[in-house]
Design a protein around this motif. Structure first.
Motif, PDB file in Angstrom:
ATOM      1  N   VAL A 136       0.855  -1.189   0.000  1.00 54.98           N
ATOM      2  CA  VAL A 136       0.000   0.000   0.000  1.00 54.98           C
ATOM      3  C   VAL A 136       0.888   1.235   0.000  1.00 54.98           C
ATOM      4  N   VAL A 137       0.728   2.088  -1.007  1.00 55.78           N
ATOM      5  CA  VAL A 137       1.528   3.310  -1.086  1.00 55.78           C
ATOM      6  C   VAL A 137       0.690   4.559  -0.815  1.00 55.78           C
ATOM      7  N   GLN A 138      -0.625   4.383  -0.682  1.00 57.94           N
ATOM      8  CA  GLN A 138      -1.503   5.525  -0.494  1.00 57.94           C
ATOM      9  C   GLN A 138      -2.781   5.046   0.200  1.00 57.94           C
ATOM     10  N   MET A 139      -3.306   5.880   1.103  1.00 53.92           N
ATOM     11  CA  MET A 139      -4.577   5.550   1.757  1.00 53.92           C
ATOM     12  C   MET A 139      -5.289   6.854   2.108  1.00 53.92           C
ATOM     13  N   HIS A 140      -6.600   6.847   1.860  1.00 52.12           N
ATOM     14  CA  HIS A 140      -7.386   8.056   2.109  1.00 52.12           C
ATOM     15  C   HIS A 140      -8.691   7.683   2.789  1.00 52.12           C
ATOM     16  N   PHE A 151       2.242  -1.796   4.325  1.00 56.10           N
ATOM     17  CA  PHE A 151       2.432  -0.450   3.802  1.00 56.10           C
ATOM     18  C   PHE A 151       3.897  -0.194   3.472  1.00 56.10           C
ATOM     19  N   SER A 152       4.115   0.578   2.407  1.00 59.91           N
ATOM     20  CA  SER A 152       5.476   1.021   2.101  1.00 59.91           C
ATOM     21  C   SER A 152       5.917   2.052   3.133  1.00 59.91           C
ATOM     22  N   ASP A 153       7.203   2.227   3.265  1.00 56.41           N
ATOM     23  CA  ASP A 153       7.719   3.167   4.268  1.00 56.41           C
ATOM     24  C   ASP A 153       7.304   4.608   3.970  1.00 56.41           C
ATOM     25  N   ASP A 154       7.094   4.913   2.687  1.00 56.69           N
ATOM     26  CA  ASP A 154       6.742   6.285   2.319  1.00 56.69           C
ATOM     27  C   ASP A 154       5.266   6.418   1.937  1.00 56.69           C
ATOM     28  N   ALA A 155       4.428   5.526   2.473  1.00 57.22           N
ATOM     29  CA  ALA A 155       3.000   5.572   2.148  1.00 57.22           C
ATOM     30  C   ALA A 155       2.402   6.924   2.514  1.00 57.22           C
ATOM     31  N   GLU A 156       1.575   7.437   1.611  1.00 56.09           N
ATOM     32  CA  GLU A 156       0.895   8.723   1.813  1.00 56.09           C
ATOM     33  C   GLU A 156      -0.490   8.446   2.391  1.00 56.09           C
ATOM     34  N   ILE A 157      -0.755   8.916   3.600  1.00 54.13           N
ATOM     35  CA  ILE A 157      -2.023   8.649   4.276  1.00 54.13           C
ATOM     36  C   ILE A 157      -2.706   9.972   4.596  1.00 54.13           C
ATOM     37  N   SER A 158      -3.951  10.089   4.159  1.00 53.81           N
ATOM     38  CA  SER A 158      -4.662  11.366   4.290  1.00 53.81           C
ATOM     39  C   SER A 158      -6.091  11.137   4.765  1.00 53.81           C
ATOM     40  N   VAL A 159      -6.688  12.208   5.292  1.00 53.62           N
ATOM     41  CA  VAL A 159      -8.029  12.104   5.865  1.00 53.62           C
ATOM     42  C   VAL A 159      -8.783  13.412   5.690  1.00 53.62           C
ATOM     43  N   GLU A 160     -10.081  13.301   5.435  1.00 57.83           N
ATOM     44  CA  GLU A 160     -10.965  14.462   5.404  1.00 57.83           C
ATOM     45  C   GLU A 160     -11.557  14.649   6.801  1.00 57.83           C
TER      46      GLU A 160
END
Length: 453
Positions: A103-107, A134-143
């Motif tokens: 997983v490189v991204q999660m929102h 998850f990858s070490d540089d995974a981008e995780i964001s939230v509204e």
């Protein structure tokens, strides 16, 4: 900000319903399906990195402008039941994946993700981490919703690795806020920023909407100055999509009066002038970011992407959506979950993924989607480059679109040569209209869309 006679003429000429092109074909072309086997075929064999999306639909109150799929309730225990269902969906989906996919991204979107309590967010994190790596540089964001945000929420998402957040302000004017049923004093926005910064969030996006009732140039100018005080890394400034045939609550806004197309274009021009003067780069369809932001860098090196979450820097990922109404995108197909909670639950209780609609892409769909993506992300098209990559003669393949480009060039929307086109500053205001030239489905099934202006 006054519009010129030419601006008014262009509005009258180009104002029409049109897609926002978060996908091609747009979601209204997805088809009802009984068997998702074909939609999942590429997913089962792919080794591409994953981008996870979790739709958390609950809101305590309904904002009347909202076009999202939401469930209005104040009962927090409904989120516990929903997490049970998400856990089942994640378990079923993880069983079809090849091992080792990262997983490189999660929102997290909604609805209101911070409707969940801190404890419920912690549980969601455990559900996800149990099934995905998850990858070490995974981008995780939230509204997030600043009106109901506390430190417990922010700390819980931070523990999941979230460093990016987005929250809606929409408008700072009290009269507009009353008209749209979303009262949000500026001190709540400052409090949200302080909480996010204190917990290590390094990129914050603020959403505004132009085209709401009671907005004016002077009132929105004050809103822009107020949100600039928050110093976010990004802005998303959306053209209000009035679709009461889909979202009946939007009819409440009509009694206050909605701005005309000319007034909306004036508001957008104000946004562009104000934010670029303040140092933000205008990326594309309603999005702005600081010059150092990775979206700006990606646009300059022509690697910017566009998907259901908006603009992105992550290419060649598979988007996997979980929860009611969520949409997924693999290399060859789109799929969408059940929109109603009871139907979503019934599918999972029967041991089935809750997929109800989808679309398998043809080669022509991929080509046209790539052209529209280039146009909306790079703001340019290189006919020969695209032709070489896809094994076509661009001018012949898109002869119908090419035949209309001279008129757009004459109107100042593009600069045109025999080798390609570049979108002008004026043309950015009509970028959806430009993309529509390459959409093969508009003549087959118009659909009901919001206005492009």
């Amino acid at each position: 900000m006054e519009l010129s006679d030419n601006d008014i003429a262009l509005i009258e000429k180009y104002q029409r319903p049109g897609p926002r092109y978060t996908s091609y074909p747009p979601a209204n072309h997805f088809q009802e399906i009984d068997d998702p086997t074909d939609l999942l075929a590429a997913t089962k064999t792919s080794k591409a990195p994953l981008s996870l999306y979790f739709h958390l639909p609950f809101c305590e109150t309904l904002c009347w402008f909202c076009g999202c799929h939401t469930i209005t309730t104040i009962k927090r225990d409904r989120a516990d039941d929903y997490l049970n269902l998400l856990e089942k969906e994640v378990e079923l989906f993880s069983q079809i994946l090849l091992p080792g996919r990262s997983v490189v991204q999660m929102h997290f979107g909604g609805g209101t993700p911070n409707f969940l309590t801190g404890e419920q967010i912690n549980r969601l994190g455990s559900i996800i981490k149990k099934r995905f790596q998850f990858s070490d540089d995974a981008e995780i964001s939230v509204e997030l919703d600043p009106r109901r945000l506390n430190e417990e929420h922010v700390a819980a998402f931070a523990r999941m690795g979230a460093t990016r957040a987005s929250f809606g302000v929409q408008d700072c004017d009290p009269e507009v806020q009353q008209a749209i049923h979303r009262v949000q004093p500026q001190e709540q926005n400052f409090a949200a920023m302080d909480l996010l910064r204190a917990h290590g969030f390094t990129s914050i996006n603020i959403d505004l909407i132009y085209g709401l009732p009671r907005q004016s140039i002077s009132s929105f100018e004050r809103t822009l100055q107020a949100v600039l005080e928050l110093s976010p890394e990004r802005f998303a400034i959306f053209n209000y999509a009035h679709i009461p045939w889909v979202k009946p609550a939007q009819k409440n806004l009509e009694r206050h009066g909605l701005p005309s197309a000319a007034e909306k274009l004036g508001l957008l021009k104000l946004c562009i002038e104000t934010l670029t003067t303040a140092g933000y780069e205008y990326i594309g369809l309603d999005h702005f970011a600081l010059p150092s932001d990775e979206l700006v860098v990606a646009q300059k090196n022509k690697s910017l992407q566009r998907n259901f979450q908006g603009y992105s820097t992550r290419a060649r990922v598979e988007i996997c959506g979980f929860g009611v109404s969520s949409i997924s995108q693999s290399a060859g197909a789109f799929r969408q979950n059940e929109k109603e909670l009871d139907a979503y639950r019934a599918a999972l209780e029967n041991g089935c993924l809750p997929i109800t609609r989808g679309y398998c892409l043809t080669q022509e769909d991929r080509l046209r989607g790539a052209v529209i993506m280039k146009l909306m992300c790079d703001l340019s098209l290189d006919f020969d480059d695209i032709g070489a990559k896809w094994g076509i003669n661009f001018q012949e393949h898109f002869a119908d679109a090419i035949s209309q480009l001279d008129e757009l060039a004459a109107d100042g929307l593009i600069s045109l040569t025999s080798q390609g086109l570049k979108v002008t500053s004026l043309g950015r205001l009509f970028i959806r209209n430009l993309a529509m030239l390459f959409d093969a489905y508009l003549t087959q099934k118009q659909g009901r869309y919001s206005s492009t202006v």
